[in-house]
Design a protein around this motif. Structure first.
Motif, PDB file in Angstrom:
ATOM      1  N   ASN A 112       0.816  -1.219   0.000  1.00  0.00           N
ATOM      2  CA  ASN A 112       0.000   0.000   0.000  1.00  0.00           C
ATOM      3  C   ASN A 112       0.849   1.268   0.000  1.00  0.00           C
ATOM      4  OD1 ASN A 112      -2.417  -1.563   0.169  1.00  0.00           O
ATOM      5  ND2 ASN A 112      -2.094  -1.764   2.385  1.00  0.00           N
ATOM      6  N   GLY A 113       1.938   1.228  -0.751  1.00  0.00           N
ATOM      7  CA  GLY A 113       2.785   2.405  -0.878  1.00  0.00           C
ATOM      8  C   GLY A 113       3.701   2.668   0.291  1.00  0.00           C
ATOM      9  N   LEU A 114       3.776   1.742   1.245  1.00  0.00           N
ATOM     10  CA  LEU A 114       4.633   1.906   2.417  1.00  0.00           C
ATOM     11  C   LEU A 114       5.646   0.769   2.490  1.00  0.00           C
ATOM     12  CD1 LEU A 114       1.993   2.862   5.146  1.00  0.00           C
ATOM     13  CD2 LEU A 114       3.595   4.401   4.003  1.00  0.00           C
ATOM     14  N   LEU A 115       6.836   1.083   2.942  1.00  0.00           N
ATOM     15  CA  LEU A 115       7.856   0.059   3.128  1.00  0.00           C
ATOM     16  C   LEU A 115       7.482  -0.798   4.327  1.00  0.00           C
ATOM     17  CD1 LEU A 115      10.618  -1.080   2.255  1.00  0.00           C
ATOM     18  CD2 LEU A 115      11.672   0.508   3.878  1.00  0.00           C
ATOM     19  N   ASP A 116       7.281  -2.086   4.092  1.00  0.00           N
ATOM     20  CA  ASP A 116       6.922  -3.017   5.158  1.00  0.00           C
ATOM     21  C   ASP A 116       8.091  -3.970   5.393  1.00  0.00           C
ATOM     22  OD1 ASP A 116       5.478  -4.378   7.084  1.00  0.00           O
ATOM     23  OD2 ASP A 116       4.474  -5.681   5.635  1.00  0.00           O
ATOM     24  N   ALA A 117       9.236  -3.402   5.715  1.00  0.00           N
ATOM     25  CA  ALA A 117      10.445  -4.203   5.916  1.00  0.00           C
ATOM     26  C   ALA A 117      11.475  -3.386   6.681  1.00  0.00           C
ATOM     27  CB  ALA A 117      11.026  -4.649   4.577  1.00  0.00           C
ATOM     28  N   LYS A 118      12.379  -4.093   7.319  1.00  0.00           N
ATOM     29  CA  LYS A 118      13.548  -3.482   7.934  1.00  0.00           C
ATOM     30  C   LYS A 118      14.739  -3.695   6.999  1.00  0.00           C
ATOM     31  CE  LYS A 118      11.564  -2.498  11.944  1.00  0.00           C
ATOM     32  NZ  LYS A 118      11.368  -1.106  12.425  1.00  0.00           N
ATOM     33  N   ILE A 119      15.460  -2.616   6.705  1.00  0.00           N
ATOM     34  CA  ILE A 119      16.690  -2.725   5.921  1.00  0.00           C
ATOM     35  C   ILE A 119      17.847  -2.779   6.908  1.00  0.00           C
ATOM     36  CG2 ILE A 119      18.156  -1.648   4.183  1.00  0.00           C
ATOM     37  CD1 ILE A 119      15.673  -0.246   3.085  1.00  0.00           C
ATOM     38  N   ILE A 120      18.598  -3.872   6.884  1.00  0.00           N
ATOM     39  CA  ILE A 120      19.666  -4.075   7.862  1.00  0.00           C
ATOM     40  C   ILE A 120      21.021  -4.004   7.158  1.00  0.00           C
ATOM     41  CG2 ILE A 120      20.634  -5.626   9.595  1.00  0.00           C
ATOM     42  CD1 ILE A 120      17.859  -6.821   9.951  1.00  0.00           C
ATOM     43  N   VAL A 121      21.855  -3.076   7.594  1.00  0.00           N
ATOM     44  CA  VAL A 121      23.199  -2.917   7.030  1.00  0.00           C
ATOM     45  C   VAL A 121      24.229  -3.163   8.124  1.00  0.00           C
ATOM     46  CG1 VAL A 121      22.437  -1.272   5.289  1.00  0.00           C
ATOM     47  CG2 VAL A 121      23.235  -0.431   7.498  1.00  0.00           C
ATOM     48  N   GLY A 122      25.421  -3.550   7.721  1.00  0.00           N
ATOM     49  CA  GLY A 122      26.491  -3.768   8.683  1.00  0.00           C
ATOM     50  C   GLY A 122      26.949  -2.465   9.315  1.00  0.00           C
ATOM     51  N   SER A 123      27.335  -2.543  10.564  1.00  0.00           N
ATOM     52  CA  SER A 123      27.806  -1.361  11.278  1.00  0.00           C
ATOM     53  C   SER A 123      29.195  -0.953  10.789  1.00  0.00           C
ATOM     54  CB  SER A 123      27.857  -1.647  12.779  1.00  0.00           C
ATOM     55  OG  SER A 123      28.512  -0.597  13.466  1.00  0.00           O
ATOM     56  N   PRO A 124      29.451   0.358  10.705  1.00  0.00           N
ATOM     57  CA  PRO A 124      30.804   0.815  10.338  1.00  0.00           C
ATOM     58  C   PRO A 124      31.804   0.669  11.480  1.00  0.00           C
ATOM     59  CG  PRO A 124      29.385   2.694  10.770  1.00  0.00           C
ATOM     60  CD  PRO A 124      28.502   1.475  10.824  1.00  0.00           C
ATOM     61  N   ASP A 125      31.318   0.332  12.671  1.00  0.00           N
ATOM     62  CA  ASP A 125      32.206   0.119  13.813  1.00  0.00           C
ATOM     63  C   ASP A 125      32.737  -1.315  13.803  1.00  0.00           C
ATOM     64  OD1 ASP A 125      31.664   2.711  14.773  1.00  0.00           O
ATOM     65  OD2 ASP A 125      29.842   2.000  15.775  1.00  0.00           O
ATOM     66  N   PRO A 126      33.925  -1.545  14.349  1.00  0.00           N
ATOM     67  CA  PRO A 126      34.454  -2.918  14.413  1.00  0.00           C
ATOM     68  C   PRO A 126      33.495  -3.818  15.194  1.00  0.00           C
ATOM     69  CG  PRO A 126      36.157  -1.319  14.970  1.00  0.00           C
ATOM     70  CD  PRO A 126      34.862  -0.568  14.925  1.00  0.00           C
ATOM     71  N   HIS A 127      33.112  -4.942  14.600  1.00  0.00           N
ATOM     72  CA  HIS A 127      32.184  -5.840  15.274  1.00  0.00           C
ATOM     73  C   HIS A 127      32.274  -7.225  14.655  1.00  0.00           C
ATOM     74  CE1 HIS A 127      29.992  -4.747  11.673  1.00  0.00           C
ATOM     75  NE2 HIS A 127      29.037  -5.620  11.936  1.00  0.00           N
ATOM     76  N   GLY A 128      31.672  -8.193  15.320  1.00  0.00           N
ATOM     77  CA  GLY A 128      31.688  -9.563  14.830  1.00  0.00           C
ATOM     78  C   GLY A 128      32.986 -10.270  15.148  1.00  0.00           C
ATOM     79  N   PRO A 129      33.063 -11.560  14.843  1.00  0.00           N
ATOM     80  CA  PRO A 129      34.264 -12.355  15.151  1.00  0.00           C
ATOM     81  C   PRO A 129      35.534 -11.793  14.528  1.00  0.00           C
ATOM     82  CG  PRO A 129      32.436 -13.777  14.500  1.00  0.00           C
ATOM     83  CD  PRO A 129      32.001 -12.374  14.226  1.00  0.00           C
ATOM     84  N   GLU A 130      35.408 -11.166  13.358  1.00  0.00           N
ATOM     85  CA  GLU A 130      36.587 -10.642  12.665  1.00  0.00           C
ATOM     86  C   GLU A 130      36.791  -9.147  12.897  1.00  0.00           C
ATOM     87  OE1 GLU A 130      37.036 -12.046   8.632  1.00  0.00           O
ATOM     88  OE2 GLU A 130      35.649 -13.698   8.999  1.00  0.00           O
ATOM     89  N   LYS A 131      35.980  -8.567  13.784  1.00  0.00           N
ATOM     90  CA  LYS A 131      36.076  -7.133  14.095  1.00  0.00           C
ATOM     91  C   LYS A 131      36.069  -6.294  12.814  1.00  0.00           C
ATOM     92  CE  LYS A 131      36.294  -7.976  18.461  1.00  0.00           C
ATOM     93  NZ  LYS A 131      35.083  -7.741  19.293  1.00  0.00           N
ATOM     94  N   ALA A 132      35.179  -6.650  11.917  1.00  0.00           N
ATOM     95  CA  ALA A 132      35.125  -5.992  10.609  1.00  0.00           C
ATOM     96  C   ALA A 132      34.349  -4.684  10.687  1.00  0.00           C
ATOM     97  CB  ALA A 132      34.473  -6.921   9.590  1.00  0.00           C
ATOM     98  N   ARG A 133      34.730  -3.757   9.831  1.00  0.00           N
ATOM     99  CA  ARG A 133      33.995  -2.504   9.650  1.00  0.00           C
ATOM    100  C   ARG A 133      33.266  -2.574   8.312  1.00  0.00           C
ATOM    101  NH1 ARG A 133      35.966   2.080  12.602  1.00  0.00           N
ATOM    102  NH2 ARG A 133      37.816   1.610  13.850  1.00  0.00           N
ATOM    103  N   SER A 134      31.970  -2.352   8.328  1.00  0.00           N
ATOM    104  CA  SER A 134      31.215  -2.393   7.084  1.00  0.00           C
ATOM    105  C   SER A 134      31.296  -1.053   6.359  1.00  0.00           C
ATOM    106  CB  SER A 134      29.747  -2.725   7.362  1.00  0.00           C
ATOM    107  OG  SER A 134      28.982  -2.613   6.181  1.00  0.00           O
TER     108      SER A 134
END
Length: 281
Positions: A112-134
């Motif tokens: 109905n013309g509205l976004l019905d979802a969450k857009i999930i992007v990686g954080s630019p901060d170091p995170h995860g097992p590899e301490k990656a920056r997105s």
């Protein structure tokens, strides 16, 4: 030009004059990847430091960037800036008159013309097992502009992977980035019909794709909520994710008909940047 906030999204009312200078766009693109201070920005862009300071003040005044923190650098107190929002909408007219893209209207992610979802992007901060920056936040901008052609009203739905809650995961999800930079991709990877293997190569039922410039778009059911769907747009590396986003935009009609698409990024003009894709599968 001025900025208003609608449902949490920063919406720019466009005027006839130029929205940004070229240098301002470059500054915003850098800050979309990571927080930085002016001298660092000037060095990376090989730009005059005073010009960078001037444009940063202008961008901060307009609300596009904001002060993140202050840190001591080289014996002086440096101001560290961040981008104010992962995505902006430029309004040249009323949303109700926006261009419509033919097809099923990107259902079920748009209703109905509205976004019905969450857009999930990686954080630019170091995170995860590899301490990656997105560095994938800039791709969310491209994606948001394309999805905006389906919308009649703006709505803020972009969140970083490290801030994702269990309630967020029960929505329709559009996940950007591979398992190294996006923890939600890592969580769902083994359930995808096209997935990353242990070496982060892309694996389908037909073959394994090892190129750094390869990426995929895949649609599947949401394992956290039977009534919802998930779309993953990701690549082996940054360039692969860029290819996947470009493939989604350029070949959207294929995504409407298929459960997945695998692409390879191409540099047609020889400038070292991916500007086209080849559909592999």
């Amino acid at each position: 030009m001025h900025i208003v906030k609608e449902n949490g999204t920063l919406v720019m009312e466009a005027e006839e004059k130029q929205l940004f200078s070229g240098l301002q766009l470059k500054i915003m693109k850098l800050l979309a990847e990571n927080e930085k201070y002016p001298k660092e920005i000037a060095r990376e862009l090989r730009a005059d430091e005073q010009k960078v300071y001037y444009h940063i003040r202008q961008l901060e005044k307009k609300g596009f960037i904001s002060l993140a923190k202050k840190e001591e650098r080289s014996g002086a107190l440096a101001k560290i800036y961040r981008i104010s929002s992962p995505a902006f909408v430029v309004r040249f007219g009323e949303f109700a008159r926006a261009r419509r893209v033919p097809g099923n209207g990107f259902y079920p992610f748009v209703k109905n013309g509205l976004l019905d979802a969450k857009i999930i992007v990686g954080s630019p901060d170091p995170h995860g097992p590899e301490k990656a920056r997105s560095r994938d936040v800039s791709f969310a901008v491209d994606l948001a502009l394309f999805i905006g052609t389906f919308l009649t009203r703006a709505g803020h739905s972009v969140i970083e992977d490290k801030d994702t809650t269990s309630d967020d995961l029960r929505n329709n999800l559009i996940i950007i980035g591979g398992p190294v930079t996006n923890k939600v991709t890592r969580m769902i990877n083994e359930k995808l019909p096209v997935r990353f293997d242990s070496r982060k190569n892309i694996q389908s039922k037909k073959r394994t794709y090892r190129g750094d410039d390869c990426g995929f778009v895949v649609k599947t059911d949401n394992p956290w909520n039977d009534g919802k769907s998930i779309m993953v747009i990701a690549g082996k590396r940054y360039s692969g994710t860029k290819a996947a986003v470009l493939g989604f935009i350029k070949h959207f009609e294929l995504i409407e008909k298929r459960s997945h698409m695998i692409v390879e990024g191409m540099d047609n003009d020889g400038d070292g940047e991916i500007d086209d894709v080849r559909v592999l599968e």
